[in-house]
Design a protein around this motif. Structure first.
Motif, PDB file in Angstrom:
ATOM      1  N   THR A   1       0.826  -1.209   0.000  1.00  0.00           N
ATOM      2  CA  THR A   1       0.000   0.000   0.000  1.00  0.00           C
ATOM      3  C   THR A   1       0.862   1.261   0.000  1.00  0.00           C
TER       4      THR A   1
ATOM      5  N   ALA B   1     -10.445  -1.596   0.608  1.00  0.00           N
ATOM      6  CA  ALA B   1      -9.699  -1.050   1.743  1.00  0.00           C
ATOM      7  C   ALA B   1     -10.165  -1.677   3.050  1.00  0.00           C
TER       8      ALA B   1
ATOM      9  N   GLU C   1     -15.329   3.926  -6.883  1.00  0.00           N
ATOM     10  CA  GLU C   1     -15.199   4.465  -5.529  1.00  0.00           C
ATOM     11  C   GLU C   1     -15.676   3.449  -4.488  1.00  0.00           C
TER      12      GLU C   1
ATOM     13  N   TYR D   1     -15.771   0.277  -4.873  1.00  0.00           N
ATOM     14  CA  TYR D   1     -14.782  -0.802  -4.886  1.00  0.00           C
ATOM     15  C   TYR D   1     -13.595  -0.466  -3.977  1.00  0.00           C
ATOM     16  N   SER D   2     -13.111   0.775  -4.038  1.00  0.00           N
ATOM     17  CA  SER D   2     -11.980   1.182  -3.205  1.00  0.00           C
ATOM     18  C   SER D   2     -12.320   1.086  -1.729  1.00  0.00           C
ATOM     19  N   TYR D   3     -13.532   1.531  -1.362  1.00  0.00           N
ATOM     20  CA  TYR D   3     -13.938   1.439   0.041  1.00  0.00           C
ATOM     21  C   TYR D   3     -13.986  -0.018   0.500  1.00  0.00           C
TER      22      TYR D   3
ATOM     23  N   VAL E   1      -5.415  -0.667  -2.997  1.00  0.00           N
ATOM     24  CA  VAL E   1      -6.106   0.382  -2.233  1.00  0.00           C
ATOM     25  C   VAL E   1      -5.853   1.739  -2.865  1.00  0.00           C
ATOM     26  N   SER E   2      -6.929   2.505  -3.083  1.00  0.00           N
ATOM     27  CA  SER E   2      -6.815   3.863  -3.601  1.00  0.00           C
ATOM     28  C   SER E   2      -6.850   4.832  -2.422  1.00  0.00           C
TER      29      SER E   2
ATOM     30  N   ALA F   1      -9.179   7.996  -2.759  1.00  0.00           N
ATOM     31  CA  ALA F   1     -10.603   7.741  -2.508  1.00  0.00           C
ATOM     32  C   ALA F   1     -10.886   7.626  -1.018  1.00  0.00           C
TER      33      ALA F   1
END
Length: 401
Positions: free
Chosen positions: A38, A358, A351, A353-355, A280-281, A284
């Motif tokens: 990450t 994560a 978005e 998906y990132s949540y 992981v973004s 976002a």
């Protein structure tokens, strides 16, 4: 070809750095690799160098998937059939509750707290209902619990939990076609004959032909894995079943299992765990951190509230109950698979998906870290294994390669 070698060198440099950090902190190397992945992706992204990792290239994805498949096989091979028969009620009840509680809790949170539609909410629930076979098995190896009936029970419950999540994903979203039935039929035939064919090959050729058993097992794993992907399932599903079927013969040859673990932990799994971290973004998450924190908190709360009293039916010692509960609260392999499935099929936005990813990855780190720091039931390990487990944590699995 040169860029590929330089890229592999970069990944292995991150793996070596992870091993050094894990040795210093005395934590599972799998967790450190996730965190390093990450941080590395975010740091390279700041300088416009994210492409150096080539995290989405086909060959990196293949190596990562191979690590997940072989590690899942090894986890299945650690399951003692006799122990599982004795613990059938325990692993079934714990696994099913560990699946149902976060499925309903996180799906409800996504729908009613954040206004996600039904598809996104259920996909979120499935992704966060999973446990992490890869992380739990890595922790079992770190500590030495993979040799104990306690550890084998945790791995069994993990399998029931993840199998329930995979079935739910298939029933809710994956198309049920003739390919599904072809996959099931061939898998049943292969698993039914596998102990006999493996025993025959081992008896007649294992000590005369170079690593024929390893080649044979890899053939089965990747053959069934490819068939699973063709049918709309995932390659790690049959890997666990293959490991379970061969658990008896694997237990009789500890040297062979050790060599296979060396290959897997030393080369393949760093690509899997490090790449999981790169998914992981951070932008976002920074934009809406409460969504990520709420999903993570809901998963852990629902897992703990559902599992702790149920595990108490089978484990009276509070340290054992908390350790068991926290390990079952992890998530990674099937959680990221479900998230990627949702993104690829338009069930969730990038978005969302990132949540979800994560939260999945954080759930691999937070509960395992807490469990390792405060609740390790060392009294369940024989004295020699306690010392060996401590040395493995210090050396960051160096004894495996």
């Amino acid at each position: 070809m040169e860029p590929v070698f330089f890229t592999v060198s970069l990944w292995l440099a991150l793996a070596v750095a992870s091993a050094l950090i894990a040795s210093r902190l005395r934590l599972s190397i799998a967790l450190i690799e996730i965190c390093v992945g990450t941080v590395a992706a975010a740091a390279l992204g700041l300088f416009g160098l994210a492409d150096l990792l080539a995290a989405n290239s086909e060959w990196v994805r293949f190596l990562a998937a191979s690590g997940a498949v072989v590690l899942t096989f090894l986890a299945g091979a650690e399951l003692d059939p006799d122990v599982l028969r004795l613990k059938l009620r325990e692993v079934s009840v714990v696994g099913l509750v560990g699946f149902a509680a976060p499925l309903l809790g996180t799906a409800a949170a996504a729908h009613y707290m954040f206004g996600w539609d039904a598809d996104a909410s259920w996909l979120c629930g499935i992704a966060l209902s999973t446990t992490s076979t890869a992380v739990i098995y890595a922790v079992m190896l770190d500590t030495g619990f993979n040799k104990t009936e306690f550890g084998k029970g945790v791995l069994g419950a993990c399998f029931v939990n993840d199998l329930s999540s995979v079935i739910a994903l298939g029933l809710l979203f994956a198309p049920l076609t003739y390919k599904t039935f072809v996959f099931i039929a061939i898998t049943v035939i292969v698993l039914g004959t596998l102990p006999y064919t493996t025993a025959w090959l081992t008896t007649h050729f294992a000590f005369r032909t170079a690593a024929i058993r390893t080649k044979w097992v890899m053939l089965v794993l990747f053959g069934l894995g490819g068939l699973a992907l063709w049918s709309g399932s995932e390659a790690v599903v049959p890997a666990y079943l293959v490991g379970m079927v061969l658990a008896g013969s694997a237990a009789r040859d500890a040297h062979w299992m050790r060599r296979l673990r060396t290959l897997t932990v030393g080369f393949l799994t760093p690509f899997y765990f490090l790449r999981a971290g790169t998914l992981v973004s951070l932008p976002a998450l920074v934009a809406a951190p409460l969504v990520f924190l709420a999903l993570l908190g809901t998963k852990m709360a629902s897992k703990i509230l559902g599992l702790y009293p149920v595990i108490g039916l089978f484990r009276k010692n509070s340290r054992e109950r908390w350790y068991y509960t926290l390990l079952m609260s992890t998530g990674l392999t099937f959680g990221t698979i479900a998230s990627l499935y949702g993104l690829a099929h338009g069930l969730v936005t990038p978005e969302q998906y990132s949540y979800i990813v994560a939260a999945v990855i954080a759930s691999a780190v937070a509960p395992t870290l807490i469990a390792g720091m405060f609740f390790v039931p060392a009294h369940l390990l024989p004295e020699a294994d306690r010392a060996a487990g401590s040395q493995r944590r210090i050396n960051g699995l160096s004894d495996e390669g």
